[in-house]
Design a protein around this motif. Structure first.
Motif, PDB file in Angstrom:
ATOM      1  N   SER A 218       0.836  -1.215   0.000  1.00  0.00           N
ATOM      2  CA  SER A 218       0.000   0.000   0.000  1.00  0.00           C
ATOM      3  C   SER A 218       0.863   1.255   0.000  1.00  0.00           C
ATOM      4  O   SER A 218       0.588   2.217  -0.723  1.00  0.00           O
TER       5      SER A 218
ATOM      6  N   ARG B 283       1.550   4.390  -2.973  1.00  0.00           N
ATOM      7  CA  ARG B 283       1.320   5.805  -2.622  1.00  0.00           C
ATOM      8  C   ARG B 283       2.589   6.630  -2.761  1.00  0.00           C
ATOM      9  O   ARG B 283       2.534   7.810  -3.140  1.00  0.00           O
TER      10      ARG B 283
ATOM     11  N   THR C 267      -5.649  -1.186  -6.023  1.00  0.00           N
ATOM     12  CA  THR C 267      -5.149   0.059  -5.441  1.00  0.00           C
ATOM     13  C   THR C 267      -4.700   1.013  -6.545  1.00  0.00           C
ATOM     14  O   THR C 267      -4.965   2.217  -6.487  1.00  0.00           O
TER      15      THR C 267
ATOM     16  N   ARG D  40      -7.871   2.514  -8.429  1.00  0.00           N
ATOM     17  CA  ARG D  40      -8.724   3.410  -7.630  1.00  0.00           C
ATOM     18  C   ARG D  40      -7.960   4.673  -7.210  1.00  0.00           C
ATOM     19  O   ARG D  40      -8.501   5.774  -7.264  1.00  0.00           O
TER      20      ARG D  40
ATOM     21  N   ARG E  47     -17.824   3.170  -6.439  1.00  0.00           N
ATOM     22  CA  ARG E  47     -17.412   3.767  -5.161  1.00  0.00           C
ATOM     23  C   ARG E  47     -16.418   4.924  -5.314  1.00  0.00           C
ATOM     24  O   ARG E  47     -16.375   5.809  -4.481  1.00  0.00           O
TER      25      ARG E  47
ATOM     26  N   ALA F  83     -16.161   1.356   4.559  1.00  0.00           N
ATOM     27  CA  ALA F  83     -14.822   1.571   5.117  1.00  0.00           C
ATOM     28  C   ALA F  83     -13.838   1.123   4.055  1.00  0.00           C
ATOM     29  O   ALA F  83     -13.619  -0.067   3.874  1.00  0.00           O
ATOM     30  N   SER F  84     -13.286   2.066   3.317  1.00  0.00           N
ATOM     31  CA  SER F  84     -12.351   1.707   2.252  1.00  0.00           C
ATOM     32  C   SER F  84     -11.244   2.738   2.131  1.00  0.00           C
ATOM     33  O   SER F  84     -11.498   3.911   1.838  1.00  0.00           O
ATOM     34  N   ALA F  85     -10.022   2.282   2.344  1.00  0.00           N
ATOM     35  CA  ALA F  85      -8.872   3.188   2.219  1.00  0.00           C
ATOM     36  C   ALA F  85      -8.678   3.603   0.775  1.00  0.00           C
ATOM     37  O   ALA F  85      -8.160   4.689   0.495  1.00  0.00           O
ATOM     38  N   GLN F  86      -9.088   2.740  -0.151  1.00  0.00           N
ATOM     39  CA  GLN F  86      -8.909   3.091  -1.559  1.00  0.00           C
ATOM     40  C   GLN F  86      -9.815   4.244  -1.946  1.00  0.00           C
ATOM     41  O   GLN F  86      -9.397   5.169  -2.651  1.00  0.00           O
TER      42      GLN F  86
ATOM     43  N   ARG G 126      -6.950   1.875   6.659  1.00  0.00           N
ATOM     44  CA  ARG G 126      -5.513   2.197   6.654  1.00  0.00           C
ATOM     45  C   ARG G 126      -5.285   3.674   6.286  1.00  0.00           C
ATOM     46  O   ARG G 126      -5.958   4.200   5.388  1.00  0.00           O
TER      47      ARG G 126
ATOM     48  N   ILE H 132      -8.720  -6.719   6.972  1.00  0.00           N
ATOM     49  CA  ILE H 132      -9.437  -7.138   5.761  1.00  0.00           C
ATOM     50  C   ILE H 132      -8.579  -8.036   4.856  1.00  0.00           C
ATOM     51  O   ILE H 132      -9.077  -9.021   4.308  1.00  0.00           O
ATOM     52  N   ASP H 133      -7.286  -7.746   4.713  1.00  0.00           N
ATOM     53  CA  ASP H 133      -6.452  -8.562   3.820  1.00  0.00           C
ATOM     54  C   ASP H 133      -5.901  -9.813   4.513  1.00  0.00           C
ATOM     55  O   ASP H 133      -5.324 -10.680   3.857  1.00  0.00           O
TER      56      ASP H 133
ATOM     57  N   LYS I 138     -13.001  -8.659  -3.490  1.00  0.00           N
ATOM     58  CA  LYS I 138     -11.538  -8.525  -3.556  1.00  0.00           C
ATOM     59  C   LYS I 138     -11.036  -9.212  -4.834  1.00  0.00           C
ATOM     60  O   LYS I 138     -11.819  -9.461  -5.742  1.00  0.00           O
TER      61      LYS I 138
HETATM   62  C1  S3P Z   1      -5.831  -1.069   0.151  1.00  0.00           C
HETATM   63  C2  S3P Z   1      -7.064  -0.988   0.739  1.00  0.00           C
HETATM   64  C3  S3P Z   1      -7.933  -2.152   0.985  1.00  0.00           C
HETATM   65  C4  S3P Z   1      -7.156  -3.453   0.858  1.00  0.00           C
HETATM   66  C5  S3P Z   1      -6.273  -3.470  -0.356  1.00  0.00           C
HETATM   67  C6  S3P Z   1      -5.252  -2.350  -0.284  1.00  0.00           C
HETATM   68  C7  S3P Z   1      -5.053   0.166  -0.055  1.00  0.00           C
HETATM   69  O1  S3P Z   1      -8.973  -2.160   0.023  1.00  0.00           O
HETATM   70  O2  S3P Z   1      -8.034  -4.551   0.836  1.00  0.00           O
HETATM   71  O3  S3P Z   1      -5.586  -4.703  -0.458  1.00  0.00           O
HETATM   72  O4  S3P Z   1      -3.833   0.093  -0.338  1.00  0.00           O
HETATM   73  O5  S3P Z   1      -5.637   1.243   0.087  1.00  0.00           O
HETATM   74  P1  S3P Z   1     -10.361  -1.350   0.249  1.00  0.00           P
HETATM   75  O6  S3P Z   1     -10.072   0.093   0.235  1.00  0.00           O
HETATM   76  O7  S3P Z   1     -11.222  -1.766  -0.908  1.00  0.00           O
HETATM   77  O8  S3P Z   1     -10.891  -1.842   1.561  1.00  0.00           O
END
Ligand code: S3P
Length: 429
Positions: free
Chosen positions: A23, A27, A95, A98, A126, A168-171, A196, A316-317, A344
């Motif tokens: 991740s 970034r 990642t 998105r 999303r 809840a999604s960091a992406q 995250r 989640i992972d 996923k």
């Molecule tokens: C990630 C966010 C998570 C995770 C993915 C990596 C990221 O996905 O499952 O492997 O790097 O932001 P989601 O944002 O869909 O939960």
């Protein structure tokens, strides 16, 4: 087609340098590309997914050198990207598509972006929804009220928004914050369940006009920032396979070096501790805004846990490998509130259940999770990865405790996050 052959193992001993966090690697490249001047990334993860991000930004005119685990990005500032001359391809990397879409939404040109078969099945509504609210035009393949890649994005002239994340999604959070870099004013993302926060930490590290207060993360747009040096910690999601491997294998002790311990990612350690795991973390240090430490893990008798709510985004992972641990734990483990697993790299609720069942596990598929009864004696079988790296590696760990031989077919996908997984596993036995 590559396969992995695993045998029941007596003991695992040794030290492992955990490869860089996936991740954070994505970034670092993306922010480096829009920073001014050179960004140097140490302990970069040169896996297929991260190299897909590198390739996408090269196609948008950014010079990026990858030499082993060092990556140098010659950033051109917020207005420095150029239109690619053909469709961008992210391979298997959710990642990349998105987060890069967030940056692309801020550009005054058209970009087409897609990925492999799995990517084309993953929902993009999303990110399309908030990016459209900011003023970007995003078109894709429409099916059952959802939008899928290939995407055509025409961006530019973004306006700031205040956006509460519906999942809840960091992406999604990151896509909005990255688009916010190009918006005329302050963009704010509100998240009720923490996911995250590497984007936020890196934005702070770069000095990019980022601020947070409780559940609100905001970014002020159009503030140029300079390149930075970044030291990436080892990926706790990769370490997770070896944590569980050592716990389940008798007479084992592994030292996992330089593992990232960002609190939004350490759910796996909390869960394994609750299950009775002997995991020690002697000394933590912070570098490039990310905590990390060496971890010692020893064989342990495990008990079941119930997992639901806020912990889910933090693991989640790791749920595939937690499910493997649960097959060897005393009692019934129930994982709920994890419907996101269905979208996923594979439908992980289905793929975890079907493959562990082939080994003899007592596992039930729930609409939003799994119920696993343990401990069960597993027996080697021929398993599928479904092209999903985390399924392939979780099943390899299950193979270490199953009688006889376990074969996992179609394991090229492991390259997406953990090149060198197989030789490492061999070396420890
Ligand atoms: C990630 C966010 C998570 C995770 C993915 C990596 C990221 O996905 O499952 O492997 O790097 O932001 P989601 O944002 O869909 O939960």
């Amino acid at each position: 087609m590559k396969s992995l052959h695993i045998h029941k193992t007596k003991s695992l001993k040794g030290q492992i340098g955990i490869p860089g966090d996936k991740s954070i690697s994505h970034r670092a490249v993306m922010l480096g590309a829009v920073a001014r001047g050179e960004t140097v990334v140490n302990n970069f993860l040169p896996s297929a997914d991260c190299l897909a991000t590198v390739e996408c930004f090269r196609r948008m005119g950014i010079e990026i050198k990858v030499k082993g685990m060092r990556c140098e990005v010659r950033g051109k500032g917020l207005k420095g990207l150029k239109a690619p001359n053909k469709m961008l391809n992210v391979g298997n990397s959710g990642t990349t598509i998105r987060l890069a879409s967030g940056i692309i939404a801020g550009q005054n040109f058209e970009v087409k972006i897609t990925g492999d078969e799995s990517i084309e099945k993953r929902p993009m509504g999303r990110i399309a929804k908030p990016l459209r609210l900011m003023g970007a035009s995003i078109e894709g393949v429409l099916k059952n009220n959802e939008i899928y890649a290939p995407l055509k994005i025409i961006g530019g002239n973004l306006k700031p928004i205040e956006y509460e994340l519906p999942v809840a999604s960091a992406q999604v959070k990151s896509a909005v914050l990255l688009a916010g870099l190009f918006a005329d004013g302050k963009t704010c993302v509100i998240e009720r369940m923490p996911s995250r926060d590497h984007t936020e930490r890196l934005l702070e590290h770069f000095g990019a006009g980022f601020d947070r207060a409780g559940e609100r993360a905001s970014i002020v747009g159009n503030c140029e920032f300079a390149g930075a040096e970044i030291d990436i910690p080892g990926d706790i999601s990769s370490a997770a396979f070896f944590l569980v491997a050592a716990l389940l294998t008798p007479d084992s002790e592994l030292h996992l070096l330089n593992v990232g311990l960002n609190p939004t990612r350490t759910g796996i350690i909390d869960v394994l501790h609750r299950m009775g795991a002997a995991i020690e973390i002697p000394r933590e240090r912070v570098l490039s805004a990310e905590p990390r430490a060496d971890i010692i893990v020893r064989s342990s008798e495990l008990r079941s846990v119930e997992l639901n709510g806020e912990i889910i985004p933090r693991i989640i992972d790791e749920i595939p490998v937690i499910a493997v641990a649960a097959t060897q734990a005393e009692g019934v483990t129930e994982i709920r509130g994890a419907k996101e697993l269905r979208i996923k790299e594979s439908d992980r609720i289905k793929t975890i259940a079907s493959e562990l069942r082939k080994l003899g596990a007592k596992i039930e598929e729930l609409e939003d999770g799994l119920r696993i009864e343990g401990p069960t004696k597993l027996k080697g079988a021929i398993l599928q990865s479904y092209g999903d790296h985390r399924i392939a590696m979780a099943m390899a760990i299950a193979g270490l405790v199953a009688e006889g031989e376990t074969t996992i077919e179609n394991t090229e996908c492991i390259e997406t996050s953990f090149p060198g997984f197989e030789p490492l596993l061999k070396e420890l036995r």
